[in-house]
Design a protein around this motif. Structure first.
Motif, PDB file in Angstrom:
ATOM      1  N   SER A  38       6.749  -0.730  -1.198  1.00 17.25           N
ATOM      2  CA  SER A  38       7.783  -0.984  -0.193  1.00 17.25           C
ATOM      3  C   SER A  38       8.379   0.297   0.369  1.00 17.25           C
ATOM      4  N   SER A  39       7.839   1.463   0.006  1.00 15.17           N
ATOM      5  CA  SER A  39       8.372   2.739   0.474  1.00 15.17           C
ATOM      6  C   SER A  39       8.243   2.846   1.995  1.00 15.17           C
ATOM      7  N   PRO A  40       9.296   3.313   2.659  1.00 13.32           N
ATOM      8  CA  PRO A  40       9.200   3.488   4.122  1.00 13.32           C
ATOM      9  C   PRO A  40       8.202   4.569   4.530  1.00 13.32           C
ATOM     10  N   ARG A  41       7.763   5.399   3.589  1.00 16.47           N
ATOM     11  CA  ARG A  41       6.780   6.424   3.928  1.00 16.47           C
ATOM     12  C   ARG A  41       5.386   5.841   4.143  1.00 16.47           C
ATOM     13  N   LEU A  42       5.136   4.604   3.686  1.00 18.96           N
ATOM     14  CA  LEU A  42       3.826   3.966   3.860  1.00 18.96           C
ATOM     15  C   LEU A  42       3.797   3.221   5.192  1.00 18.96           C
ATOM     16  N   ALA A  43       3.848   3.981   6.248  1.00 15.01           N
ATOM     17  CA  ALA A  43       3.795   3.437   7.609  1.00 15.01           C
ATOM     18  C   ALA A  43       3.017   4.411   8.484  1.00 15.01           C
ATOM     19  N   THR A  44       2.528   3.898   9.599  1.00 16.34           N
ATOM     20  CA  THR A  44       1.690   4.682  10.528  1.00 16.34           C
ATOM     21  C   THR A  44       0.501   5.318   9.819  1.00 16.34           C
ATOM     22  N   LEU A  45      -0.055   4.616   8.835  1.00 13.06           N
ATOM     23  CA  LEU A  45      -1.240   5.111   8.129  1.00 13.06           C
ATOM     24  C   LEU A  45      -2.463   5.041   9.028  1.00 13.06           C
ATOM     25  N   ARG A  46      -3.393   5.968   8.812  1.00 12.29           N
ATOM     26  CA  ARG A  46      -4.647   5.972   9.554  1.00 12.29           C
ATOM     27  C   ARG A  46      -5.825   5.521   8.692  1.00 12.29           C
ATOM     28  N   SER A  47      -5.703   5.633   7.396  1.00  2.69           N
ATOM     29  CA  SER A  47      -6.766   5.160   6.503  1.00  2.69           C
ATOM     30  C   SER A  47      -6.136   4.730   5.189  1.00  2.69           C
ATOM     31  N   ILE A  48      -6.682   3.643   4.621  1.00  4.34           N
ATOM     32  CA  ILE A  48      -6.170   3.078   3.371  1.00  4.34           C
ATOM     33  C   ILE A  48      -7.355   2.728   2.488  1.00  4.34           C
ATOM     34  N   THR A  91       3.456  -5.625   5.662  1.00  3.05           N
ATOM     35  CA  THR A  91       4.332  -4.631   6.287  1.00  3.05           C
ATOM     36  C   THR A  91       3.606  -3.302   6.457  1.00  3.05           C
ATOM     37  N   ILE A  92       2.854  -2.889   5.434  1.00  6.10           N
ATOM     38  CA  ILE A  92       2.111  -1.628   5.528  1.00  6.10           C
ATOM     39  C   ILE A  92       1.097  -1.683   6.673  1.00  6.10           C
ATOM     40  N   LEU A  93       0.358  -2.777   6.761  1.00  9.74           N
ATOM     41  CA  LEU A  93      -0.692  -2.877   7.777  1.00  9.74           C
ATOM     42  C   LEU A  93      -0.115  -3.028   9.178  1.00  9.74           C
ATOM     43  N   SER A  94       0.873  -3.893   9.330  1.00  6.76           N
ATOM     44  CA  SER A  94       1.418  -4.133  10.667  1.00  6.76           C
ATOM     45  C   SER A  94       2.151  -2.916  11.220  1.00  6.76           C
ATOM     46  N   SER A  95       2.620  -2.030  10.343  1.00  2.00           N
ATOM     47  CA  SER A  95       3.291  -0.810  10.805  1.00  2.00           C
ATOM     48  C   SER A  95       2.313   0.345  10.980  1.00  2.00           C
ATOM     49  N   SER A  96       1.014   0.067  10.903  1.00  8.17           N
ATOM     50  CA  SER A  96      -0.021   1.106  11.050  1.00  8.17           C
ATOM     51  C   SER A  96      -1.003   0.715  12.139  1.00  8.17           C
ATOM     52  N   PRO A  97      -0.571   0.703  13.401  1.00 12.15           N
ATOM     53  CA  PRO A  97      -1.477   0.263  14.485  1.00 12.15           C
ATOM     54  C   PRO A  97      -2.655   1.201  14.716  1.00 12.15           C
ATOM     55  N   ASP A  98      -2.569   2.450  14.235  1.00 13.75           N
ATOM     56  CA  ASP A  98      -3.674   3.405  14.412  1.00 13.75           C
ATOM     57  C   ASP A  98      -4.631   3.407  13.223  1.00 13.75           C
ATOM     58  N   LEU A  99      -4.523   2.417  12.357  1.00 12.66           N
ATOM     59  CA  LEU A  99      -5.392   2.357  11.179  1.00 12.66           C
ATOM     60  C   LEU A  99      -6.847   2.180  11.604  1.00 12.66           C
ATOM     61  N   THR A 100      -7.727   3.035  11.072  1.00  8.02           N
ATOM     62  CA  THR A 100      -9.161   2.945  11.377  1.00  8.02           C
ATOM     63  C   THR A 100      -9.992   2.546  10.161  1.00  8.02           C
ATOM     64  N   TRP A 101      -9.429   2.646   8.967  1.00  7.34           N
ATOM     65  CA  TRP A 101     -10.201   2.432   7.734  1.00  7.34           C
ATOM     66  C   TRP A 101      -9.363   1.623   6.763  1.00  7.34           C
ATOM     67  N   LEU A 102      -9.886   0.482   6.301  1.00  5.68           N
ATOM     68  CA  LEU A 102      -9.190  -0.357   5.325  1.00  5.68           C
ATOM     69  C   LEU A 102     -10.193  -0.789   4.267  1.00  5.68           C
ATOM     70  N   ARG A 103      -9.915  -0.391   3.033  1.00  6.67           N
ATOM     71  CA  ARG A 103     -10.792  -0.772   1.923  1.00  6.67           C
ATOM     72  C   ARG A 103      -9.934  -1.182   0.732  1.00  6.67           C
ATOM     73  N   LEU A 104     -10.069  -2.440   0.317  1.00  5.54           N
ATOM     74  CA  LEU A 104      -9.369  -2.987  -0.836  1.00  5.54           C
ATOM     75  C   LEU A 104     -10.424  -3.572  -1.763  1.00  5.54           C
ATOM     76  N   SER A 105     -10.505  -3.068  -2.986  1.00  8.16           N
ATOM     77  CA  SER A 105     -11.569  -3.536  -3.880  1.00  8.16           C
ATOM     78  C   SER A 105     -11.128  -3.455  -5.329  1.00  8.16           C
ATOM     79  N   GLU A 106     -11.710  -4.348  -6.131  1.00  6.68           N
ATOM     80  CA  GLU A 106     -11.538  -4.349  -7.589  1.00  6.68           C
ATOM     81  C   GLU A 106     -10.065  -4.452  -8.002  1.00  6.68           C
ATOM     82  N   TRP A 107      -9.416  -5.541  -7.539  1.00  5.27           N
ATOM     83  CA  TRP A 107      -8.051  -5.812  -7.969  1.00  5.27           C
ATOM     84  C   TRP A 107      -8.079  -6.936  -9.000  1.00  5.27           C
TER      85      TRP A 107
END
Length: 691
Positions: free
Chosen positions: A230-240, A257-273
């Motif tokens: 929930s940190s406000p620093r996790l915004a406008t991310l370009r890769s996750i 919230t993290i994703l919607s505040s990062s419109p310039d995101l080009t890379w999203l990878r979520l695995s092994e949770w």
């Protein structure tokens, strides 16, 4: 001053100097000590003159270089140019040395600019690290811990040196074992940190980093490490990249919230949770997540609630690399579903598309060629190959039509940026056990084995080129559907799958005669269509594969049905080319294995379809192995005297082979049932020749 004037002054000065020097050297002196003193003076003069001339030359060269266009650029602009030449990710001092060795001006720029001393690699020795910190006394720098560097002791030694400067950390890359000491040092407050790459080795306890107030994070790649989501620093991310979490997972609201505040995101990878505790009850956010620049999306082995939420909310039309496991079919059923845009954009880069349906598992896999692939590395080094690899979980086989409608709405006719026609293939794995031998007369052990496939779904796949049926998929409805034209809503008649060039079927019935009749009807339907002036679509090859059982199998290749005798006969093959109105048979072939094969042609002119049949090899429990007869290409009919002569020669050769075949079959010991069947095939060939 002109060049001639300069040369004149230099020549006059040199002449005067040499004359005076000659007077000194030429004076008659007999004292050895004086001669040695004069020799030493000349040598010293040589050094002084040489050094002075060298300095003059340097000054002249600098003045000359200063007039070049590149030396007129401001220093700030030169620094920007040099930074574009240097690889900032894989930086080493050798890159600085290459630029600094060009000239004194560039050397001064490299030495005095902290931007060129921005990365500290733990593999460097301590003296080198201290030198880098001296030349970058105030600017930001990045820290990189190689997993192959000298171990935990060296890590701790370097971090003790760097921790007091954590306010200048811009990026940190760590891969290895996070001991308590290393974790404490690496967690030092870093308000200027914009890139965090921390990946623990497997087997270590998961750690949680804190993010105090500071700049926004641009790139995040963590493994076995969690963050305050929930940190406000996790915004406008370009890769996750978030991998290998077993606790402290983000909530749906935090992830949204993290994703919607990062419109310039080009890379999203979520695995092994992995969720070790029951998730807290929460109302998932309903607002859409729009990522217009997203190019890579990999969702693998994470809880289904996250998969469902992402696939129903993430909107992107620029994704070219998509990998998702176990997608629920409901995400394809609503009009304008976000997953449809993701699939459509990912397929756009593929030269071919493959659909694999497993009736037993009720799963449909979509893959492309080239296949989608993302290396399991840090984002900077995780090279990607565009494409699609998605697995969809179906409720029932009728939902195949949902995907077919999706594919039909895509522009799959051509590849991106070229003129190569894209191909689509379909593989269907049936649910049945091997058909029982014909001699037993038994019914299939599993009545549900022959699950009906919704053949009308093929109407939504007009560009499909190959269909393969395995595991005793019931091919009867498929052959009947492909063997007759379909009437559209506007009363126009159209044959299904006009691009189909290969059909491969597997024995699906205990009776070889039944399979033969279906294949024969399939071929005769095409012959009738050709006679009526409504030729069916071109089909180059239809194969029947064996199953390891003593049952008959059949195939269509270049237009005809074929069948095989019960196990125990030798193999025989014959083929027909109907493009010119006459038939020709291939050489008979035999085999010592307990198998028998027969091939005939019954596909209309200009269709290029071929038929073959393969008899099982008699090995119980063997895997299905296709026995293929390659398709003969169909040439355009040229009505002239030369073509007529060639056709006459071809037909004469065929008739001669046909007359000699019975005697040859008897010598080889082929069963009489096969010989009789071949006579039926010859009769069918005559019909095709007339067509």
């Amino acid at each position: 001053m002109s060049t001639e004037k300069t040369q004149e002054i230099v020549a006059r000065t040199l002449a005067s100097f040499l004359a005076e020097l000659d007077d000194v050297i030429g004076t008659s002196v007999d004292d050895q000590s004086q001669l040695e003193a004069r020799a030493a003076a000349v040598e010293n003069l040589q050094k002084v003159v040489g050094r002075q001339l060298s300095e003059y030359s340097v000054k002249l060269n600098r003045r000359r270089n200063s007039l070049l266009p590149i030396y007129r650029l401001p220093v700030e602009l030169l620094i920007d140019i040099f930074l574009r030449v240097i690889d900032l990710i894989d930086w080493d001092m050798e890159q600085n040395r290459n630029i600094a060795s060009v000239c004194k001006a560039w050397y001064d720029i490299i030495i005095q600019s902290p931007q060129f001393w921005h990365r500290i690699n733990v593999s460097h020795d301590i003296d080198t690290i201290k030198r880098i910190m001296r030349r970058n006394a105030d600017g930001p720098f990045s820290i990189q811990f190689d997993k192959d560097s000298i171990g935990e002791t060296k890590h701790e030694e370097v971090l003790i040196l760097l921790a007091p400067q954590s306010n200048r950390w811009q990026s940190i890359m760590f891969q290895g074992r996070l001991t308590d000491t290393i974790f404490k040092l690496i967690s030092s407050p870093a308000p200027d940190l914009t890139e965090i790459f921390v990946y623990q080795w497997s087997g270590e306890p998961q750690r949680k980093f804190e993010l105090p107030q500071g700049k926004l994070i641009r790139r995040m790649d963590v493994g076995l490490v969690s963050l305050p989501w929930s940190s406000p620093r996790l915004a406008t991310l370009r890769s996750i990249q978030i991998r290998n979490l077993n606790k402290d997972l983000p909530t749906l609201s935090e992830l949204s919230t993290i994703l919607s505040s990062s419109p310039d995101l080009t890379w999203l990878r979520l695995s092994e949770w992995t969720e070790t505790a029951a998730p807290q009850d929460e109302a998932p956010p309903r607002y859409p997540i729009r990522l217009p620049r997203l190019e890579t999306m990999v969702i693998q082995s994470i809880p289904s609630r996250f998969v469902g939420h992402l696939l129903s909310h993430v909107h992107s039309t620029s994704c070219t690399c998509l990998q998702i496991d176990d997608v629920h079919s409901r995400h394809l059923q609503s009009y304008g579903a976000p997953l449809i845009d993701l699939v459509t954009s990912s397929v756009s880069t593929a030269n071919s598309l493959h659909l694999d349906l497993d009736e037993t598992k009720l799963k449909l896999a979509i893959s492309s060629t080239p296949e989608a692939h993302v290396l399991d590395k840090w984002i900077y080094w995780a090279n990607r190959k565009p494409g699609i690899e998605v697995t969809i979980q179906l409720k029932n086989l009728a939902e195949m039509r949902v995907l077919a409608e999706l594919i039909s709405g895509m522009d799959l006719a051509k590849g991106k940026g070229d003129d190569v026609e894209r191909s689509i293939s379909l593989t269907i794995a049936g649910r049945g056990s091997d058909p029982p031998p014909e001699t037993t007369g038994e019914a299939p052990a599993d009545p549900e084995a022959q699950t009906p496939f919704p053949c009308d779904a093929l109407a939504y796949l007009p560009l499909i080129k190959e269909i393969r049926c395995s595991n005793h998929f019931n091919a009867t409805p498929l052959l009947r559907y492909l063997g007759r034209p379909q009437t559209n809503f506007d009363d126009t008649v159209k044959w299904p799958c006009p691009k189909l060039s290969k059909l491969e079927v597997n024995p699906w019935d205990s009776s070889g005669d039944t399979m033969f009749e279906e294949l024969k009807a399939f071929g005769e339907a095409r012959v009738s269509a050709s006679r009526a002036g409504d030729p069916p679509p071109p089909a180059n090859e239809v194969n029947a594969t064996d199953s390891g059982q003593n049952s008959e199998s059949a195939t269509i290749e270049n237009g005809g049905p074929s069948t095989t005798s019960p196990a125990g006969g030798d193999a025989a093959a014959a083929s027909t080319d109907s493009s010119s109105g006459s038939g020709s048979s291939a050489d008979d072939t035999t085999s010592g294995e307990p198998a028998a094969t027969a091939v005939a042609s019954a596909i209309p002119e200009n269709t290029g379809t071929s038929a073959s049949a393969a008899q099982p090899d008699g090995n119980p429990g063997a895997d299905d192995t296709p026995a293929k007869v390659s398709a003969g290409s169909v040439a355009e009919t040229v009505i002239d005297e030369v073509q007529q002569l060639e056709d006459a020669i071809k037909k004469a050769r065929e008739e001669e082979e046909r007359r000699n075949r019975p005697a040859k079959m008897e010598r080889l010991g082929v069963p009489s049932e096969v010989v009789e069947r071949l006579k039926e095939i010859d009769l069918l060939k005559d019909i095709v020749s007339e067509v």
